[in-house]
Structure formats: C-alpha cells, structure tokens
Write a protein that holds these residues in place. Structure first.
Motif, mmCIF file in Angstrom:
data_model
loop_
_atom_site.group_PDB
_atom_site.id
_atom_site.type_symbol
_atom_site.label_atom_id
_atom_site.label_comp_id
_atom_site.label_asym_id
_atom_site.label_seq_id
_atom_site.Cartn_x
_atom_site.Cartn_y
_atom_site.Cartn_z
ATOM 1 N N THR A 36 0.858 -1.022 -0.412
ATOM 2 C CA THR A 36 0.379 0.094 -0.058
ATOM 3 C C THR A 36 0.527 1.373 0.157
ATOM 4 O OG1 THR A 36 -0.282 0.149 2.309
ATOM 5 C CG2 THR A 36 -1.946 -1.319 0.794
ATOM 6 N N ALA A 37 1.937 1.512 -0.170
ATOM 7 C CA ALA A 37 2.829 2.910 0.082
ATOM 8 C C ALA A 37 2.579 3.146 -1.533
ATOM 9 C CB ALA A 37 4.614 1.591 -0.273
ATOM 10 N N ASP A 38 2.268 4.893 -0.797
ATOM 11 C CA ASP A 38 2.214 5.356 -1.771
ATOM 12 C C ASP A 38 3.621 6.044 -2.410
ATOM 13 O OD1 ASP A 38 1.184 7.157 -3.997
ATOM 14 O OD2 ASP A 38 0.169 7.968 -2.251
ATOM 15 N N ARG A 39 4.038 5.935 -4.010
ATOM 16 C CA ARG A 39 4.874 5.756 -4.453
ATOM 17 C C ARG A 39 5.088 7.180 -4.347
ATOM 18 N NH1 ARG A 39 7.788 1.864 -8.079
ATOM 19 N NH2 ARG A 39 7.673 0.191 -7.066
ATOM 20 N N LYS A 40 3.835 8.049 -4.683
ATOM 21 C CA LYS A 40 3.693 9.921 -5.155
ATOM 22 C C LYS A 40 4.113 10.249 -4.034
ATOM 23 C CE LYS A 40 0.029 9.562 -8.133
ATOM 24 N NZ LYS A 40 -0.693 8.125 -8.161
ATOM 25 N N GLU A 41 4.458 9.687 -2.955
ATOM 26 C CA GLU A 41 4.473 10.629 -1.335
ATOM 27 C C GLU A 41 6.616 10.519 -1.808
ATOM 28 O OE1 GLU A 41 3.084 11.364 1.800
ATOM 29 O OE2 GLU A 41 2.365 12.140 0.347
ATOM 30 N N THR A 42 6.759 9.834 -2.615
ATOM 31 C CA THR A 42 8.742 9.943 -2.499
ATOM 32 C C THR A 42 8.390 10.848 -3.591
ATOM 33 O OG1 THR A 42 9.026 7.092 -1.895
ATOM 34 C CG2 THR A 42 10.060 8.479 -3.427
ATOM 35 N N ILE A 43 7.787 11.073 -4.684
ATOM 36 C CA ILE A 43 7.964 12.046 -6.075
ATOM 37 C C ILE A 43 7.558 13.646 -4.648
ATOM 38 C CG2 ILE A 43 6.795 13.022 -7.669
ATOM 39 C CD1 ILE A 43 5.810 10.407 -8.633
ATOM 40 N N LYS A 44 6.661 13.586 -3.901
ATOM 41 C CA LYS A 44 6.625 14.970 -3.284
ATOM 42 C C LYS A 44 7.772 15.436 -2.445
ATOM 43 C CE LYS A 44 1.446 14.279 -3.036
ATOM 44 N NZ LYS A 44 0.479 14.351 -1.966
ATOM 45 N N LEU A 45 8.135 13.908 -2.087
ATOM 46 C CA LEU A 45 9.399 14.474 -0.926
ATOM 47 C C LEU A 45 10.584 14.897 -2.410
ATOM 48 C CD1 LEU A 45 10.602 13.019 2.263
ATOM 49 C CD2 LEU A 45 12.779 13.470 -0.005
ATOM 50 N N GLN A 46 10.656 14.227 -3.436
ATOM 51 C CA GLN A 46 12.318 14.982 -4.125
ATOM 52 C C GLN A 46 11.676 15.582 -4.509
ATOM 53 O OE1 GLN A 46 15.022 13.457 -2.513
ATOM 54 N NE2 GLN A 46 15.014 11.752 -3.900
ATOM 55 N N LYS A 47 10.983 16.408 -5.795
ATOM 56 C CA LYS A 47 10.186 18.028 -5.575
ATOM 57 C C LYS A 47 10.367 18.590 -4.381
ATOM 58 C CE LYS A 47 8.635 16.602 -9.929
ATOM 59 N NZ LYS A 47 9.569 17.349 -10.956
ATOM 60 N N TYR A 48 10.491 18.471 -3.834
ATOM 61 C CA TYR A 48 10.255 19.364 -2.189
ATOM 62 C C TYR A 48 12.558 19.184 -2.328
ATOM 63 C CZ TYR A 48 11.210 21.088 3.039
ATOM 64 O OH TYR A 48 11.978 21.462 4.099
ATOM 65 N N VAL A 49 12.368 18.678 -2.283
ATOM 66 C CA VAL A 49 14.321 18.702 -1.823
ATOM 67 C C VAL A 49 14.755 19.156 -3.359
ATOM 68 C CG1 VAL A 49 16.204 17.243 -2.155
ATOM 69 C CG2 VAL A 49 14.810 16.449 -0.855
ATOM 70 N N GLN A 50 14.348 18.745 -4.552
ATOM 71 C CA GLN A 50 14.519 19.818 -5.846
ATOM 72 C C GLN A 50 14.488 21.197 -5.279
ATOM 73 O OE1 GLN A 50 12.014 18.916 -8.918
ATOM 74 N NE2 GLN A 50 13.478 19.453 -10.912
ATOM 75 N N ASP A 51 13.395 21.718 -5.668
ATOM 76 C CA ASP A 51 13.169 23.004 -5.531
ATOM 77 C C ASP A 51 14.537 23.735 -3.820
ATOM 78 O OD1 ASP A 51 11.123 22.905 -7.160
ATOM 79 O OD2 ASP A 51 9.492 23.292 -5.311
ATOM 80 N N PHE A 52 14.207 23.082 -2.496
ATOM 81 C CA PHE A 52 15.192 23.995 -1.648
ATOM 82 C C PHE A 52 16.364 23.774 -2.403
ATOM 83 C CE2 PHE A 52 17.731 23.709 1.450
ATOM 84 C CZ PHE A 52 17.897 24.200 2.796
#
Length: 429
Positions: A36-52
């Motif tokens: 049930t792991a939501d891979r979109k959570e990983t995408i969201k975090l990595q977009k956060y990292v990218q923007d930072f």
C-alpha cells in the motif's frame, strides 16, 4: 568561522527543525515492504528537495531509478570536480508497524524532551536535512568552494541500495563521501561487507508412508530427505560462525560481528528455480531445500577470499555425508541483489582527519567506531571513493516511537558545515 556557524545555527534553529519536520511528514515507505506504499509521497518529497536545492544555488539532476521513485543530486559548483565532497542520504523508510503502539502519529512529528519523534526521523531524514542545510549555509554566506559539493538524496537504501548504485553510474568520481546515517555523532570510517547467499540441497522425493524404508537398515528405500540434509549444513555453518568469532576481529568493531544468519529455509518437493514448488504436503519426502544466509565479513577482508572460504567449508562438510558427498549443495551469491562491499577508510585519511578536526573546533573530542549494519557507503567504497558514516543520535530505528535527538542533529549540522569548509580550505576565511 566557528562563531559564524554557531550564530547562524542559532538564528536558523526553527528553520532547521522545520525542514526535518517537513521531511518526516512525507510517507516515503519503501514499496518493497508494503503493497500500500504510495510512491507519490516519494515524488513529493524529492520535488521538495529539488526546489530547496535550486533555491540555494545548486545545479539539480532529477531522474527516476524505478517508476515514481526518483533520485535527486544537487551540485554546488566549485573550481574543480576532481576532489568533490559528497554528502549522501536516503529518504525511503520502513513501514511504521502497528500505529496503536506509537505514542504519537508517526507521520506528524512531535518534539518531546529534546527529541523529535516520527518514522524516519533518525533513519535517516535528519541526516538528509543536515546535508541540505550545509548548502543553505554556503548560499546564505555566499561562500565559493574550491571543489564541487555534491548532495545525493536517494531512494531504496532500505531495499538494497538501488538508488545509490544508480547515482554512481552517473557520478562515480569524488574525493570522499559522508553518509549521514545515525551514528550518535561518532565517526564511522569502517563498515563490514554483507552478502546474501543461498544454498540449495537436493534429495530424492518419495511417499512418506515408506519413510521407514528410507531411514532404517535392511530396507531398500530410495527417498532422501533434503530438509534433514539441510539441518546438517545449518549446524555446520553455526560451527563456522563461532570459529570466525574466535579468529577474526577488527579494532573498531565488536567481536563476533562476522555472523552467518540462517534467515530463510524452504523445503519441499519438485525443485523450481527459486526453491521447491510443493511446500504444503508433509506426506512427500522433500527432494529440495534452500537455506538463505545473511553473511557478514570484516572491513579488512576481501570479498573473494571470504566467498572461497565459505564455499570450501561447505564442500568439506559435504564430504562427511554419504549423500552430500556425491550431491554437493549449490551456492548462489548476491541473491535479490544484496551484495555490499566493505568500507575500510584509514583513520589518517584526509576525510577522517577533516571530520575529526571539525569536532575539535567545537570543543568536542571525536570518537571512532565501525558501522555494525550496512549502508550506502559500501557502494561508494566499491567505486574507490573514500567513505565515512556520520550522523546524529537516534533511538528505536525501524521500531515504534523512532526519534532523533535535537541537539545531536544540530551538532551534525555544525560538523558537516565545518568539514565542508575545511575540505575546501575555507575555514577562517
């Protein structure tokens, strides 16, 4: 420079905690451990990292290792890429388990008694946050480096390291890497190697009703129970494990760390590629049994020699059994992609010395030990990049009520900033 770092950290205290809280809120469960792991959570975090990273002056590379599981690499350009300092951290976490056993919501970070609670807070989002804050400090003070600074934020460390291995296919040069796993602020310049190894034992299937004719003299039974033969292998390997504990040691690791854990055993009938196909019928004498071991070796041992030693041992054990002598078990290494080279960075290596010196700048005497588990540092060392593991103090990693010590987190940030500056001859400028 010491005063500048301390003043900056004091002024940025809420920001530093806020970034860590942000990272913990993303439910980046490794999908290998949860359907049930939501891979979109990983995408969201990595977009956060990218923007930072972009906000703080870094050139960013973002790509998917697997579908919806992206890596992010940020590079702060210096005069030369040859002696780059690399900061590595992973953002995947294990499932939180029974939520009723947590004192707090594992995805809603809470600070109590000087600790920040949440899944992944220690392993290892505090380390990732600390790495990012190095870039923020450099950007805030407009410090131009002699060498590139690379920050590798990767996926799938918990599942075997495909994220860091993918990074090293693109970024295989560096003067040194610090993997900011939790180490209680102790410098870990060594880490043992790890192999997952499978032994496959063959027997001869028959009906269990005629078992008496297989095991007692005076009969002409043909069945050979592969599970029983496997128990002889397991017992012998336990003896080898104890022998290794007596004979093998490393000054930075506890005695007996060279374990050979039998973690999986599957016995049954009808041998298939991954083991027996029939595992639910005890009326059949099993003709197939696999044992899978988690085998650890010391930082100063060569993987090839350890494998040869183990394989020769299994051959010698087989000679003591009439059946196994003519049907020697087969051995398969690196199953499920798990194969971690060892890390053995010398205490007098410039990376270790620089990190040690950074501690002393803040009146902290450095301490040293070997990393008992395995980490992505292995893959960097395997590419010839000197590695150390260094990060904050954490508790109950992979367990209920995981947390990271806040002051230890700040110490990690200070030491990483100082190490980066010293690595680039910028201390005091």
């Amino acid at each position: 420079m010491k005063t500048i770092i301390e003043q900056w950290l004091e002024s940025q205290r809420e920001t530093c905690i806020g970034i860590l809280e942000d990272l913990v809120r993303f439910q980046t469960i490794n999908p290998k451990f949860s359907k049930t792991a939501d891979r979109k959570e990983t995408i969201k975090l990595q977009k956060y990292v990218q923007d930072f990273m972009i906000k703080h002056g870094m050139t960013v590379d973002y790509w998917e290792v697997e579908e919806d599981l992206p890596n992010v690499v940020g590079i702060l350009k210096g005069e030369s890429p040859c002696n780059s300092l690399i900061l590595n951290g992973h953002i995947d976490v294990v499932p939180p388990g029974d939520l009723n056993k947590w004192n707090t919501n594992p995805w809603d970070p809470v600070i109590q008694d000087g600790k920040l609670y949440g899944r992944g807070s220690g392993d290892m989002k505090a380390g990732v946050a600390a790495n990012l804050l190095v870039a923020k400090f450099l950007h805030d003070h407009q410090i131009y480096l002699e060498n590139d600074l690379q920050i590798h934020v990767v996926v799938d460390e918990e599942g075997g390291g495909s994220g860091s291995r993918a990074v090293l296919e693109k970024y295989s040069r560096g003067g040194g890497v610090i993997v900011t796993e939790p180490t209680d602020n102790i410098i870990n310049p060594t880490e043992g190697g790890l192999e997952w190894v499978r032994i496959h034992i063959e027997g001869v299937s028959s009906h269990a009703g005629w078992r008496y004719s297989d095991i007692y003299p005076g009969y002409s039974g043909e069945g050979v129970n592969a599970i029983e033969k496997a128990t002889k292998i397991i017992s012998a390997v336990q003896d080898l494990e104890r022998t290794w504990a007596r004979k093998k040691s490393h000054p930075l690791l506890p005695y007996g760390v060279t374990t050979i854990n039998p973690g999986v055993i599957i016995g049954g009938a009808s041998k298939g590629q991954e083991g027996p196909e029939i595992t639910t019928n005890p009326a059949i004498t099993p003709d197939s049994c696999i044992i899978e071991f988690d085998l650890k070796f010391l930082p100063n041992e060569r993987e090839k020699e350890v494998k040869e030693e183990f394989e020769n041992f299994i051959k010698q054990v087989s000679l003591t059994d009439d059946w196994l002598r003519d049907h020697v078990p087969t051995i398969e290494w690196g199953i499920r992609g798990i194969s971690f080279p060892s890390v053995d960075t010398s205490l007098d290596h410039p990376l270790v010395e620089t990190c040690s010196s950074s501690h002393r700048e803040f009146n902290i005497e450095p301490d040293f030990q070997g990393f008992v588990a395995v980490s992505d540092a292995a893959f960097y060392a395997g590419k010839g990049i000197p590695a150390i593991i260094y990060g904050p103090k954490s508790e109950r990693i992979h367990g209920v009520n995981e947390c990271v010590d806040i002051e230890s987190y700040f110490q990690t940030i200070k030491v990483l900033i100082a190490t980066t500056l010293k690595w680039n001859n910028k201390w005091g400028t």
